[in-house]
Design an enzyme around this catalytic site. Structure first.
Site, short mmCIF file in Angstrom:
data_model
loop_
_atom_site.label_atom_id
_atom_site.label_comp_id
_atom_site.label_asym_id
_atom_site.label_seq_id
_atom_site.Cartn_x
_atom_site.Cartn_y
_atom_site.Cartn_z
N THR A 49 13.28 47.92 6.28
CA THR A 49 13.18 47.09 7.47
C THR A 49 12.47 47.91 8.54
OG1 THR A 49 15.27 46.05 6.87
CG2 THR A 49 14.61 45.84 9.17
N GLY A 51 19.07 48.24 5.04
CA GLY A 51 20.04 47.52 4.22
C GLY A 51 21.47 47.70 4.70
#
Length: 586
Positions: free
Chosen positions: A395, A478
């Site tokens: 991310t 995550g």
């Protein structure tokens, strides 16, 4: 005179404390090959960045520069965040892109209020759970890659919602830097170059990815694997960004982009359709919070996992962490056990509130934490079950701040690195695989359903103190995200570390809790430690029953933060020293 000045300088430097007493406790392990810092904790990778008029902290230097440029041109922190996110979709496709989703927290100085935006997409409306299970045959989970894992990309919708509410500059100006870099090219940075090569190799090996020629055309234009320093161009993405800049939100959700994805999905046999794009909406939500030692910590409610951070903090507030000592055996043990308790609830209760009633207020209440805290045994590692309720993973994160006091915490992701492996014809971006996070058990709150948002790992964080903004921060990665959020906050609040030191201190990561997909816990799980945590601590954690190991190279999350220093009227920025990014201001 020169001798006198030299003597004075030597005496002054000798008298300067190199670190505070509280930080020194976290800095006792030898670091072979490392030089000594002259200010701050020796484990810190660099000094915090301090600026008055505006700041950006991102995971890639060019994205930070773009954000600062937008601020200098009169853009708001929201404009800068959008510009940086667009740039990261180009320069860091391993963690972001317009094929993915977005969440944001925005402090608005005009209203003195924190706003939350859930810009995550939904499952295809034309595919039922039964149809999905028939396509999966004998599988018990949605595949990590390929068309069955794809949900509607929400990031672009999030950009325009943020821009409408908080933007100052026109969108074509906000997107102009990313368009130019996509056309002209840029050199890949080290961590991202390595990650692109690994992701592409993995995706090309996946049988579930129905089509890979577009992936090769976009990310391997010359047939060679990416590497640091190689100039990368993405003219298809430049064209997509130009369509968005000129045609607005509809160009993506009701125009050429949506029509291209529709045709592509029909060609490869995927379930996503034009109508799924056309019906997409973001949701402005009320952030939720808990108070931790006088600081109000804010998160976005489910379908994200942000409230796990609040649950952990509520549990930890009952312990004197500072007295335990930073990264001591007691400290790491109680943090990990709090994580397990929160994640047991995460696996059972977190889901899209438009489809199920999430017991939100009970989960984040102090009373519930008081009920659950006695389950923590300081002598041994536990395997907790979820609490009882009344009936009813890669991310990017970035933070921006402007001269008016607006602060943005924005997180965006394709999930599992670059995403599903599917690049629609001529668009230059990969579709996300967030749908993998759905459960298939009809009794689970997070079960797949048409038009439903899946459980989400990405979480932005924000902290206020006495009703004023204090910190816009995030730790992506995550399931590491709530764990990382708690670690950096404890580093700052309990141990007095500055905004850079809080991210640089050695971290731990626990893996193996039950998952919101229905996957069960793996016993006590595995506890990964960075090598800055003392070997004696590792051995003591093992004695208490933890499966604890050192694992260099593990992704312990990537951190960015901007802190508001009201006393001096400045911003203080810090970023992850483990990867490529940096903070900058003016």
């Amino acid at each position: 005179m020169r001798k006198t000045l030299g003597a004075l300088l030597v005496a002054a430097v000798a008298a300067m404390p190199l670190m505070t007493e509280t930080v020194a406790a976290a800095d006792t392990n030898p670091q072979p090959g490392r030089g000594d810092r002259l200010v701050g904790a020796n484990f810190a990778g660099r000094s915090e960045v301090i600026a008055k008029n505006g700041m950006a902290a991102t995971s890639q230097p060019l994205a930070t520069q773009v954000a600062v440029t937008i601020l200098q041109q009169g853009g708001s922190a929201a404009d800068a965040a959008i510009a940086a996110n667009a740039m990261l979709g180009l320069v860091e496709p391993t963690g972001s892109g317009v094929g993915g989703d977005l969440f944001a927290l925005v402090w608005d100085p005009k209203t003195n209020k924190l706003y939350g935006l859930n810009a995550s997409g939904r499952a295809p409306k034309g595919q039922t759970l039964e149809q999905l299970r028939q396509r999966l045959a004998d599988r018990d989970a949605i595949p990590s890659f390929g068309s069955l894992s794809v949900t509607v990309p929400g990031a672009v919708g999030g950009w325009f919602d943020l821009h409408k509410k908080f933007g100052k500059l026109p969108m074509d100006k906000v997107l102009a830097p990313a368009i130019a870099y996509a056309q002209d090219g840029f050199p890949l940075s080290p961590f991202i170059g390595q990650g692109m090569a690994r992701n592409i190799k993995r995706l090309l090996e996946q049988k579930d990815v129905e089509e890979v020629e577009n992936l090769k055309k976009t990310y391997l234009p010359d047939g060679r694997m990416p590497e640091a320093g190689r100039v990368f161009r993405n003219p298809d993405l430049a064209r997509t960004y130009s369509l968005i800049a000129k045609g607005g939100r509809d160009a993506f959700y009701k125009g050429e982009v949506a029509k291209t994805v529709d045709a592509y999905m029909k060609r490869i046999g995927g379930p996503l359709r034009f109508e799924d794009f056309a019906d997409h909406t973001s949701t402005w939500v009320e952030p939720v919070s808990t108070n931790y030692r006088g600081y109000d910590v804010w998160q976005i409610p489910p379908n994200g996992q942000g409230i796990a951070t609040l649950q952990m903090l509520n549990l930890l507030e009952g312990y004197d962490l500072k007295a335990m000592g930073h990264n001591s055996a007691d400290f790491v043990h109680v943090m990990v056990e709090a994580k397990k308790l929160a994640f047991a609830d995460r696996s059972r209760w977190y889901a899209d509130p438009e489809f199920v009633k999430v017991p939100l207020q009970r989960l984040i209440s102090k009373d519930y934490a008081n009920e659950r805290r006695p389950l923590i045994d300081m002598a041994k590692a536990g395997t907790p079950d979820p609490g009882k309720m009344p009936e009813s993973h890669d991310t990017i994160f970035l933070s921006t701040a402007d001269k008016d006091g607006m602060m943005v915490a924005l997180i965006q992701s394709n999930y599992r690195g670059m995403g599903s492996g599917l690049v629609p014809d001529g668009l230059g971006f990969m579709l996300q695989d967030r749908g993998e996070q759905f459960a298939l058990n009809p009794q689970h709150p997070n079960v797949y359903a048409p038009g439903k948002r899946p459980f989400h790992t990405i979480i932005p964080g924000f902290v206020t103190k006495d009703g004023k903004p204090w910190l816009a921060y995030g730790v992506m990665g995550g399931a590491m995200q709530p764990q990382g959020h708690v670690q950096v906050l404890v580093n700052m609040i309990d141990f007095g570390m500055n905004v850079q030191e809080a991210g640089d201190a050695a971290r731990w990561q626990h893996d193996g809790s039950a998952e919101p997909t229905g996957a069960p816990a793996e016993g006590v799980g595995t506890l990964f430690l960075e090598q800055g945590i003392a070997p004696s601590v590792l051995e003591e954690l093992k004695r208490r029953g933890h499966n604890a190991i050192y694992k260099p190279g593990t992704h312990y999350g990537s951190y960015e933060a901007i802190q508001r220093d009201h006393a001096n009227g400045v911003y203080r920025g810090g970023t992850e020293m483990r990867v490529d990014g940096h903070a900058a201001g003016f």
